[in-house]
Design an enzyme around this catalytic site. Structure first.
Site, PDB file in Angstrom:
ATOM      1  N   HIS A  80       0.835  -1.205   0.000  1.00 35.75           N
ATOM      2  CA  HIS A  80       0.000   0.000   0.000  1.00 35.75           C
ATOM      3  C   HIS A  80       0.870   1.256   0.000  1.00 35.75           C
ATOM      4  O   HIS A  80       1.839   1.324   0.751  1.00 35.75           O
ATOM      5  CB  HIS A  80      -0.890  -0.034   1.254  1.00 35.75           C
ATOM      6  CG  HIS A  80      -2.078   0.874   1.159  1.00 35.75           C
ATOM      7  ND1 HIS A  80      -1.979   2.235   1.243  1.00 35.75           N
ATOM      8  CD2 HIS A  80      -3.388   0.608   0.978  1.00 35.75           C
ATOM      9  CE1 HIS A  80      -3.192   2.765   1.133  1.00 35.75           C
ATOM     10  NE2 HIS A  80      -4.070   1.796   0.958  1.00 35.75           N
ATOM     11  N   GLY A 161       4.734  22.185  10.638  1.00 39.15           N
ATOM     12  CA  GLY A 161       5.983  21.453  10.875  1.00 39.15           C
ATOM     13  C   GLY A 161       7.048  21.746   9.838  1.00 39.15           C
ATOM     14  O   GLY A 161       6.855  22.567   8.933  1.00 39.15           O
ATOM     15  N   HIS A 166      10.393  13.714   8.719  1.00 40.72           N
ATOM     16  CA  HIS A 166      10.888  13.112   9.962  1.00 40.72           C
ATOM     17  C   HIS A 166      11.713  11.891   9.542  1.00 40.72           C
ATOM     18  O   HIS A 166      11.266  11.119   8.685  1.00 40.72           O
ATOM     19  CB  HIS A 166       9.693  12.706  10.823  1.00 40.72           C
ATOM     20  CG  HIS A 166      10.049  12.137  12.156  1.00 40.72           C
ATOM     21  ND1 HIS A 166      10.560  10.878  12.309  1.00 40.72           N
ATOM     22  CD2 HIS A 166       9.981  12.667  13.407  1.00 40.72           C
ATOM     23  CE1 HIS A 166      10.775  10.650  13.604  1.00 40.72           C
ATOM     24  NE2 HIS A 166      10.439  11.726  14.285  1.00 40.72           N
ATOM     25  N   PRO A 167      12.904  11.688  10.118  1.00 36.13           N
ATOM     26  CA  PRO A 167      13.788  10.624   9.594  1.00 36.13           C
ATOM     27  C   PRO A 167      13.154   9.233   9.552  1.00 36.13           C
ATOM     28  O   PRO A 167      13.360   8.485   8.592  1.00 36.13           O
ATOM     29  CB  PRO A 167      14.982  10.658  10.548  1.00 36.13           C
ATOM     30  CG  PRO A 167      14.691  11.656  11.613  1.00 36.13           C
ATOM     31  CD  PRO A 167      13.530  12.472  11.186  1.00 36.13           C
ATOM     32  N   THR A 168      12.377   8.885  10.556  1.00 35.77           N
ATOM     33  CA  THR A 168      11.789   7.534  10.569  1.00 35.77           C
ATOM     34  C   THR A 168      10.280   7.548  10.322  1.00 35.77           C
ATOM     35  O   THR A 168       9.704   6.534   9.937  1.00 35.77           O
ATOM     36  CB  THR A 168      12.017   6.842  11.934  1.00 35.77           C
ATOM     37  OG1 THR A 168      11.446   7.674  12.965  1.00 35.77           O
ATOM     38  CG2 THR A 168      13.500   6.656  12.215  1.00 35.77           C
ATOM     39  N   ALA A 169       9.629   8.693  10.554  1.00 36.05           N
ATOM     40  CA  ALA A 169       8.158   8.733  10.508  1.00 36.05           C
ATOM     41  C   ALA A 169       7.617   9.460   9.297  1.00 36.05           C
ATOM     42  O   ALA A 169       6.397   9.515   9.097  1.00 36.05           O
ATOM     43  CB  ALA A 169       7.608   9.374  11.786  1.00 36.05           C
ATOM     44  N   GLY A 170       8.477  10.045   8.466  1.00 42.89           N
ATOM     45  CA  GLY A 170       8.026  10.687   7.236  1.00 42.89           C
ATOM     46  C   GLY A 170       7.159  11.909   7.499  1.00 42.89           C
ATOM     47  O   GLY A 170       7.580  12.849   8.162  1.00 42.89           O
TER      48      GLY A 170
END
Lengths: 298, 298
Positions: A80, A161, A166-170
């Site tokens: 997805h 923002g 965000h490096p891991t959370a996009g």
């Protein structure tokens, strides 16, 4: 008190400890968790919860606090499309709530997510800041892997923002919309071309009804075909009209409707409005005549 | 907690101070008073309230305590047949309650009414102690004026209380039944004979559907006619079947259905079952897919 539903889509559909932690965080905020639908091949889970506005707000923030340390999109693979660890957060008006309530809530929660977690947030659908941002698909195009380049473009500055992932959370897409009804109509034929032609006739994108998305699919194990649909605004494009149009289009090919099915939840009003139409209720009929509505409000 | 509805019929439809006192007594028991329908020519008022079983029981007893000193059937005149100051007290299962719950409640409350107020009580419908006492009309035949003679017959001994009328309050008929739906279908014709023929075709008493009472009436001011019905069990004789049968019978006379109307309250399930039938939902559909049902139960 107005009730709001929230249906966050989380980019994890396999690790049950992570899914349980998310459910626990949501429940802890004092909302009612109505449904959890994990999908392993999508590697994605849809949570459905509802409550009063303040509790739903708290539930979303608790979900972020719990889920973000556990999900790293750099390692995430699934069928997805997704742009964030918590990919999409729609708010939906229920009993006593308006769309305006949900738009306010989306803006408020979106700003808070950006402030608390340094995740860029796009507002979408009814909460969108411009028409170009209404459609989820447009915002999500390029996915997590293309997000840095997308955010660098002036026209894709986030609503809240930093203009960097965000490096891991996009990033997250937060918004307000009507309840979505997943509605399929099965046809008494194995002719996939007929299902595809009917889908094309009834969906908005190719000239059909405004709030219908549709495709024709084969149910090979049953030897039949299906018109598989999402109804995105049951007030403006009601279920009965979709059903009757599909039935009429099928008749043009000499094909009968075998049955229809609702996947997941449906608001009672979508069904009662259909009953009222088929049985030709006069204008005097009002939803306050439905016993359960009277009970809730008295 | 299971919810029960109670629809007491009180033999006073004119003195508003008495009607207000009754409403106040009911509300004071901690139930939700949903509707009050006074009828001056019937000299009769129908109260509708709902709540948990203990609260509904308290509501009925509070109504008796308040109403009995204020109503003297010896002075009462009205168009509607009646045998008691509080004439009929049906209990109806709602969300989470069963018919068995309501039958128990009817027996319990009936015994208490007899003990506290010395009013003879007959149990009727689902709570009846014998088939001869199921029908309200049979119990009420002879009315207040014939009650002393009726109670003197061995076969009309009351289920609870003295075998003689209360001097001012007569007797009460207490029982359990399904929700009743008052449903009318208006025809695009002024031919009263057609409405009467259709009513005869669809009602149980002349060979029609088991849980339908029907008559043909004229709506002279609109120049049309109506099939006026009571549906006494919407689960076993559903609304859609009644509507479709009336429509088919009308077509036989070349007459169209103009519209239909629900008078008063209707359970949501009667409408959602009709929507499911018209749109051919498959067997997988369950009422737990209705969002509001899920919300109530989670």
């Amino acid at each position: 008190m107005p009730l709001v539903e929230c249906v966050p889509n989380v980019s994890e559909g396999r690790r049950s400890d992570v899914l349980d932690a998310c459910a626990e965080a949501i429940r802890g905020a004092g909302v009612r968790l109505l449904d959890v639908k994990p999908d392993a091949s999508h590697n994605r889970t849809v949570y459905t919860f509802a409550g009063e506005i303040a509790a739903v707000r708290a539930g979303v923030l608790a979900l972020y606090a719990r889920a973000l340390p556990l999900i790293d999109l750099r390692q995430h693979r699934g069928e997805h499309p997704r742009v964030g660890a918590i990919d999409v957060v729609p708010f939906i008006p229920l009993e006593g709530a308006t769309m305006a309530d949900c738009v306010s809530l989306a803006r408020d929660v979106g700003a808070q997510i950006a402030a608390d977690f340094q995740v860029p947030v796009f507002l979408y659908e009814e909460a969108a800041s411009s028409p170009a941002r209404r459609n989820l698909e447009d915002i999500r195009r390029g996915e997590f892997e293309g997000l840095a380049a997308k955010l660098a473009q002036p026209e894709w500055r986030p609503d809240f923002g930093p203009a960097a992932p965000h490096p891991t959370a996009g990033a997250s897409v937060v918004g307000a919309r009507m309840p979505l009804i997943a509605y399929n109509i099965n046809l008494a034929t194995n002719r996939l071309d007929v299902a595809k032609k009917i889908a094309a006739a009834v969906r908005q994108s190719s000239g059909g009804l405004r709030f219908v998305k549709a495709m024709g699919v084969e149910l090979a194990d049953r030897g039949i075909v299906q018109v598989s649909m999402n109804l995105t605004n049951y007030e403006k494009t009601p279920m009965f009209r979709v059903f009757e149009l599909v039935k009429r289009e099928a008749a043009r090919y000499g094909v009968d409707v075998l049955e229809s099915e609702i996947i997941g939840l449906v608001p009672a009003a979508a069904l009662t409005a259909s009953a009222a139409w088929y049985m030709q209720f006069n204008d005097a009929f009002g939803e306050e005549q439905i016993l359960e509505n009277r009970l809730r409000r008295s």
